[in-house]
Enzyme design. Structure first.
Site, PDB file in Angstrom:
ATOM      1  N   ASN A   9      14.809 103.020 -78.026  1.00 40.56           N
ATOM      2  CA  ASN A   9      15.625 104.176 -77.653  1.00 40.56           C
ATOM      3  C   ASN A   9      14.974 104.824 -76.429  1.00 40.56           C
ATOM      4  O   ASN A   9      13.959 105.500 -76.556  1.00 40.56           O
ATOM      5  CB  ASN A   9      15.682 105.155 -78.840  1.00 40.56           C
ATOM      6  N   LYS A  11      16.021 107.200 -74.760  1.00 39.94           N
ATOM      7  CA  LYS A  11      16.323 108.643 -74.677  1.00 39.94           C
ATOM      8  C   LYS A  11      16.758 108.977 -73.241  1.00 39.94           C
ATOM      9  O   LYS A  11      17.401 108.150 -72.600  1.00 39.94           O
ATOM     10  CB  LYS A  11      15.142 109.469 -75.185  1.00 39.94           C
ATOM     11  N   HIS A  95      21.099 110.663 -84.323  1.00 41.41           N
ATOM     12  CA  HIS A  95      19.679 110.874 -84.029  1.00 41.41           C
ATOM     13  C   HIS A  95      19.344 112.350 -84.255  1.00 41.41           C
ATOM     14  O   HIS A  95      20.158 113.226 -83.961  1.00 41.41           O
ATOM     15  CB  HIS A  95      19.366 110.461 -82.582  1.00 41.41           C
ATOM     16  N   GLU A  97      17.622 114.348 -82.656  1.00 39.60           N
ATOM     17  CA  GLU A  97      17.701 115.187 -81.457  1.00 39.60           C
ATOM     18  C   GLU A  97      19.141 115.635 -81.220  1.00 39.60           C
ATOM     19  O   GLU A  97      19.380 116.720 -80.701  1.00 39.60           O
ATOM     20  CB  GLU A  97      17.113 114.420 -80.259  1.00 39.60           C
ATOM     21  N   GLU A 167      13.987 108.064 -89.702  1.00 41.62           N
ATOM     22  CA  GLU A 167      13.139 108.669 -88.680  1.00 41.62           C
ATOM     23  C   GLU A 167      12.732 110.072 -89.131  1.00 41.62           C
ATOM     24  O   GLU A 167      13.490 111.032 -88.928  1.00 41.62           O
ATOM     25  CB  GLU A 167      13.889 108.781 -87.345  1.00 41.62           C
ATOM     26  N   GLY A 173       7.827 111.416 -81.518  1.00 42.77           N
ATOM     27  CA  GLY A 173       7.207 111.904 -80.291  1.00 42.77           C
ATOM     28  C   GLY A 173       5.931 112.692 -80.521  1.00 42.77           C
ATOM     29  O   GLY A 173       5.434 113.363 -79.618  1.00 42.77           O
ATOM     30  N   SER A 212       6.945 107.474 -83.700  1.00 41.14           N
ATOM     31  CA  SER A 212       5.604 107.140 -83.209  1.00 41.14           C
ATOM     32  C   SER A 212       5.156 105.730 -83.560  1.00 41.14           C
ATOM     33  O   SER A 212       3.989 105.491 -83.884  1.00 41.14           O
ATOM     34  CB  SER A 212       4.570 108.174 -83.704  1.00 41.14           C
TER      35      SER A 212
HETATM   36  P1  13P Z   1       8.942 107.972 -80.626  1.00 34.85           P
HETATM   37  O1  13P Z   1       8.709 106.501 -80.848  1.00 34.85           O
HETATM   38  O2  13P Z   1       8.716 108.391 -79.209  1.00 34.85           O
HETATM   39  O3  13P Z   1       8.216 108.825 -81.631  1.00 34.85           O
HETATM   40  O4  13P Z   1      10.524 108.238 -80.861  1.00 34.85           O
HETATM   41  C1  13P Z   1      11.122 107.783 -82.025  1.00 34.85           C
HETATM   42  C2  13P Z   1      12.586 107.950 -81.910  1.00 34.85           C
HETATM   43  O5  13P Z   1      13.098 109.056 -81.945  1.00 34.85           O
HETATM   44  C3  13P Z   1      13.416 106.741 -81.727  1.00 34.85           C
HETATM   45  O6  13P Z   1      14.761 107.025 -81.872  1.00 34.85           O
END
Ligand code: 13P
Length: 252
Positions: A9, A11, A95, A97, A167, A173, A212
């Site tokens: 992803n 982002k 997601h 976010e 997740e 992150g 992560s």
């Molecule tokens: P990270 O691997 O940066 O923690 O992000 C995970 C994520 O949100 C994947 O969709």
């Protein structure tokens, strides 16, 4: 036996000038790992570029969101027909976010998953609890609520064509992945929840872990019996790390 899927992803990251280096490295690397499936989920403006660089490779591509509407006066939204026009195999829905920043409800996430499937694109449906929800013992209640909305909307037949991703929000992150025990507990619980509706769908359902994931922790996560791959954020922007996670999945 469920195949492993490693999905990156990106982002809101990347650039037209910079992406080819990463896409070329991924395209070359995935060829050496035929037992693992790969995908990159890129920002909408880079879907054409992803298609151009990844067509004919074993790495699929897709988007990070889709409208639950078919087409029409929905300024700023992207229809599933547009994603399938560009050869997208996957789209992320729900997601954390987007749930947090755009107020996406469980029902809206379920509607997006349904719309994606109707348009022939596989939804990667994200579920996960916040830190305060975990600390107050609500982890399973939260992920069940998120999963139940999707199961109700799709039914077992369409759920079988879906990928689920656990997740934990507190692991995204932060550099603080779930421990293998924490991940396995939730993955097994999600699978058991699906089994209550349909045991065969449950045993075939791919459930990815995200939060992560790095090459250094991927081996122990990918070895877990109910973890069928990873949804990778930051590490998917570094070809060596993304492929390293794929290597861990191949050897798990
Ligand atoms: P990270 O691997 O940066 O923690 O992000 C995970 C994520 O949100 C994947 O969709």
């Amino acid at each position: 036996m469920r195949n492993k899927l490693i999905a990156g992803n990106w982002k809101m990251q990347g650039s037209l000038a910079g992406n080819p280096v990463l896409l070329n490295a991924v395209a070359t690397g995935v060829a050496t790992l035929p037992a693992v499936s790969f995908a990159v989920l890129v920002p909408f403006p880079y879907l054409v570029q992803a298609r151009d660089y990844l067509s004919g490779t074993s790495c699929a591509w897709g988007a990070q969101d889709v409208s639950e509407e078919n087409s029409g006066a929905y300024t700023g939204e992207v229809a599933v027909s547009m994603l399938s026009d560009l050869g997208c195999r996957y789209v992320i829905v729900g997601h954390s976010e987007r749930r947090a920043r755009h107020g996406e409800s469980d029902e809206r996430v379920a509607a997006k998953a349904w719309r994606a499937l109707e348009g022939g694109v596989t939804p990667i449906v994200c579920v996960g609890e916040t830190l305060s929800e975990r600390e107050t013992g609500q982890t399973l209640a939260v992920v069940y609520r998120q999963l139940d909305a999707v199961m109700q909307r799709l039914g077992p037949g369409l759920l079988a064509k879906t990928v689920l991703a656990y997740e934990p929000v507190w692991a995204i992150g932060t550099g603080r992945s779930a421990t293998p025990e924490q991940a396995q507990e939730v993955h097994a619980a999600l699978r058991a929840r699906v089994a209550q509706a349909d045991a065969i769908v449950s045993s075939g359902l791919q459930i990815l872990y995200g939060g992560s994931v790095k090459p250094g922790n991927a081996i122990e996560l990918m070895r877990l019996p109910d973890v069928d791959g990873a949804l990778v954020g930051g590490a998917s922007l570094v070809a060596g790390d993304f492929l390293g996670i794929g290597q861990a999945a191949a050897s798990a």
